[in-house]
Write a protein that holds these residues in place. Sequence first.
Motif, short mmCIF file in Angstrom:
data_model
loop_
_atom_site.label_atom_id
_atom_site.label_comp_id
_atom_site.label_asym_id
_atom_site.label_seq_id
_atom_site.Cartn_x
_atom_site.Cartn_y
_atom_site.Cartn_z
N GLU A 53 0.85 -1.19 0.00
CA GLU A 53 0.00 0.00 0.00
C GLU A 53 0.88 1.24 0.00
O GLU A 53 1.97 1.25 0.59
N PRO A 54 0.43 2.34 -0.65
CA PRO A 54 1.27 3.54 -0.73
C PRO A 54 1.43 4.28 0.59
O PRO A 54 2.37 5.05 0.74
N ARG A 55 0.51 4.05 1.56
CA ARG A 55 0.57 4.83 2.80
C ARG A 55 0.29 3.95 4.01
O ARG A 55 -0.44 2.96 3.93
N ARG A 56 0.84 4.36 5.17
CA ARG A 56 0.62 3.62 6.42
C ARG A 56 -0.87 3.49 6.72
O ARG A 56 -1.35 2.43 7.09
N MET A 57 -1.58 4.60 6.57
CA MET A 57 -2.99 4.62 6.93
C MET A 57 -3.77 3.59 6.12
O MET A 57 -4.63 2.88 6.66
N VAL A 78 -4.39 -12.03 9.67
CA VAL A 78 -4.04 -10.86 8.85
C VAL A 78 -3.27 -9.88 9.74
O VAL A 78 -3.51 -9.79 10.95
N GLY A 79 -2.34 -9.18 9.14
CA GLY A 79 -1.56 -8.21 9.91
C GLY A 79 -1.00 -7.12 9.02
O GLY A 79 -1.29 -7.07 7.82
N TYR A 80 -0.21 -6.25 9.62
CA TYR A 80 0.39 -5.16 8.83
C TYR A 80 1.79 -4.85 9.35
O TYR A 80 2.12 -5.08 10.52
N GLN A 81 2.61 -4.33 8.44
CA GLN A 81 3.94 -3.83 8.78
C GLN A 81 4.09 -2.44 8.18
O GLN A 81 3.98 -2.27 6.97
N VAL A 82 4.31 -1.46 9.05
CA VAL A 82 4.56 -0.09 8.63
C VAL A 82 5.73 0.41 9.44
O VAL A 82 6.22 -0.27 10.36
N ARG A 83 6.18 1.61 9.15
CA ARG A 83 7.31 2.16 9.88
C ARG A 83 6.98 2.24 11.38
O ARG A 83 5.95 2.78 11.76
N PHE A 84 7.84 1.68 12.21
CA PHE A 84 7.72 1.69 13.67
C PHE A 84 6.56 0.84 14.18
O PHE A 84 6.20 0.95 15.35
N THR A 98 3.61 -1.17 3.84
CA THR A 98 3.92 0.02 3.05
C THR A 98 5.02 -0.34 2.04
O THR A 98 5.88 -1.17 2.31
N GLU A 99 4.97 0.33 0.91
CA GLU A 99 5.78 -0.09 -0.24
C GLU A 99 7.27 -0.10 0.03
O GLU A 99 8.01 -0.94 -0.49
N ALA A 100 7.75 0.84 0.87
CA ALA A 100 9.19 0.93 1.11
C ALA A 100 9.73 -0.29 1.83
O ALA A 100 10.93 -0.60 1.74
N LEU A 101 8.86 -1.01 2.56
CA LEU A 101 9.35 -2.10 3.41
C LEU A 101 9.65 -3.38 2.64
O LEU A 101 10.41 -4.22 3.13
N LEU A 102 9.05 -3.56 1.47
CA LEU A 102 9.31 -4.80 0.73
C LEU A 102 10.78 -4.88 0.31
O LEU A 102 11.43 -5.92 0.46
N ALA A 103 11.31 -3.77 -0.23
CA ALA A 103 12.72 -3.77 -0.64
C ALA A 103 13.61 -4.04 0.56
O ALA A 103 14.63 -4.74 0.45
N ARG A 104 13.24 -3.51 1.73
CA ARG A 104 14.03 -3.75 2.94
C ARG A 104 13.97 -5.24 3.33
O ARG A 104 14.97 -5.82 3.77
#
Length: 848
Positions: A53-57, A78-84, A98-104
């Motif tokens: 997803e493009p945003r945390r929200m 089901v769960g989620y991973q976002v910054r912090f 959030t999209e940035a986390l897949l590359a990480r």
Amino acid sequence: MIHLPVDDFIPSIKDQIQNGLNLVLTAAPGAGKTTRLPPALLDIVKGKIIVLEPRRMAAIAAAHRIADENGWTIGDEVGYQVRFANKTSAKTRLIFMTEALLARQMLDDPELSDVDLVILDEFHERSLHVDLSLGLLRELQELGREIKILVMSATLEAEKISAYMGQAPIVSVPGKLFDLEVVYQKNSQVIQTFPSFFESLAQTVCEAAAKTDKDILIFLPGVGEIDRARNVLEDWASSRNIDLVPLHGSLNIEDQRRALQKGPRQRIVLSTNIAESSVTLDGVNTVIDSGLAKNMKQDYRTGFSRLELGRISLSSAIQRAGRAARQFPGRAYKMWNKMDEHSFAKSETAEIQRVDLTESLLFLAAQGVTDFQNFSWFEKPSSAAIEKATQYLKLAGAIDSHCKITDLGRKILHFPLPVRLAKLMLVAAERNSLELGADLAAILQERDFIRREAQGSFQGDKTECDLQVRLDLLQQFKKSGKAPREAGFMAMQTVSQSASQILSLARKMGANQITKTESTELEMRTLLLRAFPDRLCRRRGQTDRALMVGGRGVKLQAESQVKTSEFFVALNGIEGSSDAETIVSLACGFTKEFILGHFKNEIQKNRDLTFIEEKGQFFVREYKSLFGLPLEEPSLLPASPEDVEAKLPQVLVEKWSLVTKNNEKLAEWWERLEFWMRHQAQAAFESEFSFSEEQLQELKLEAFTQASMGEKKLQAVFEKDLVFFFESVFDHDFIRTFNKELPARITVPSGSQIKVIYPADKAPYLEVRIQEVFGLMETPKVLFGKSPLTFHLLGPNFRPVQVTSNLESFWKNGYPEVRKELRIKYPKHQWPEDPADGTPEAKGRRRF
């Protein structure tokens, strides 16, 4: 559960994904693709499903909606991973991220070994991270890993992405929208947020509120505009028991979630484009759209990034308006008139085409990619952007000369900060200066907390560093919890919290707990110089102007504390009134001895030939330099004719901007060539002719070698027909195709040959009097019929009356109104009712 349109398509989609690798899904707003499809697909894969997803929200809201609908528990099924925040467990198979986390995640598990399907939701937003993720996933597939990819969007060029994904099947799902009434304003859109903008907004809000008792969603370009709108509307809203609710990415997660839910009273939600897609705002039936957004854009000449205010695209306008009709019949107020939409771009410029690529290229290097130019980009970024990012990564020691990642580069990647600030924190850890590093990183990452009106109040401090003032104020705030009068409380609180988070992360990653207690002033300068070596500048004499590494000119703002230092690091930059100069308001000064002491092994002795424009002649220069930046005034010796003749072609290549400045025809020819290459890189057309940056440099050198034979002065070369020499070194078949598909001029019905302009950031266009194109009923197209020309139609006074890239539509819908006005202003001219019957006239002065 309420039946949604996508439910009818789920059996077919499951079958296609089970029997193939890739699928493209287009679904109108309200179709239910985000919350219904991912859990249904768990039946057909054994491993995990990751939804980007493009945003945390959006990630959090979707996970919670799925849990509610299926009776599941967040963190289990089901769960989620976002910054912090990580709400997953070992048994979680459906993860919103959030999209940035897949590359990480791919840093530790390059093959995503336990993942069977990746869903890229809201792909039309085209964030940098989603483009990077898609490229990495496609390379995995090409290497034989059978990981499935599903691309989903409400508005999407489905055929283009399908072709990239190996002719993947396309499924289109209708939406579930109620009736929508669209209300345009009479005046043209103003691309500024002056006081008159907020007056107009307030009037529109009053009009909208009088027609509904449900919630109103207002789209504004940024946090600053949201704050000002709240101030303007506060008294009015309070008197009517209406709540004003902000919604933007700077809010914490809980505040964002509350903004999505209907309250006990009528609400007006003031939002950035964060509410444009992915999530439904309960209770909304009215949208007011400013038509504006702020996007990050990088200047590849300097490496500085800035937020730029501009129009949204037509696809964004459709998305925004659709938010009003998700739950009820709705109404959308657009703060522009219908004719303005002719100037709107069809879709947003992909982020990968306008932002810094440093972190992205470092991710690719970590995956073993060393040829960044030929990576599997869905839409290749510009070569200049790739070169700028590569240059910094090499300078910072994150990649080696062969673009392979170094140990330092891997450490930088594992620190969740922008590359420069991660480098700063690693140097701080190495030097036991973690707290200072965290404070500096937070100040540089967050919005400046010093009030604009207080910028000049520190002029007598003589610190020669703009960050020292901010460090002192931050320390005061940490001790007292009170913001000094020169700073805003909320902004200071954000920086303080950010510093605490960065420090905590550094310690969790095993950084040394010991902190230096000696003076921070020299330590601060060391950290900044190590993290920003490419931003080093040398002042020009006693002026406020300087030269930066890479040759860019910069100018210090009057409010900067850097008054006398010969050297300084530029920490921010905005473009000035001159194309050759960047304005710097945040900098830190250094003595020459400090620079020499830190970079003694990198300093080089140089002897080269240079052309000094002011003197109009060549000189041999001798000087010392650091990263190409002269550390002293060079000694100048007149160059011999033999030196000049031998070096002239190479000097012309290096002085390319000077050449195009002095030879307009070559400048226009090269703009056409760049247009060709840009669209070819985006796969807009197919051609056997393509050129790498290296080939272009070789062709430039060959053309200038021919043009400068026997010449010893630049001016003599400038005055030649350089287009002839350039066309002679390119393939003849290419030149024939090039001039046919991207003509320099086109002939209009009046017989005039009108110049076509091929700008870098817009569609090709021409300016022509409307009377000269009577009878031209179809829009001419260039580049193999792929790119329609935009017509800037002028009145008899050569001033614009309309802009259109669809002449057919204009003649039918726009011309009758334009004709009424022109008949009144210019009664002696012919204005036929049917432009097909008009006689084209080529009277009047010529512009081209």
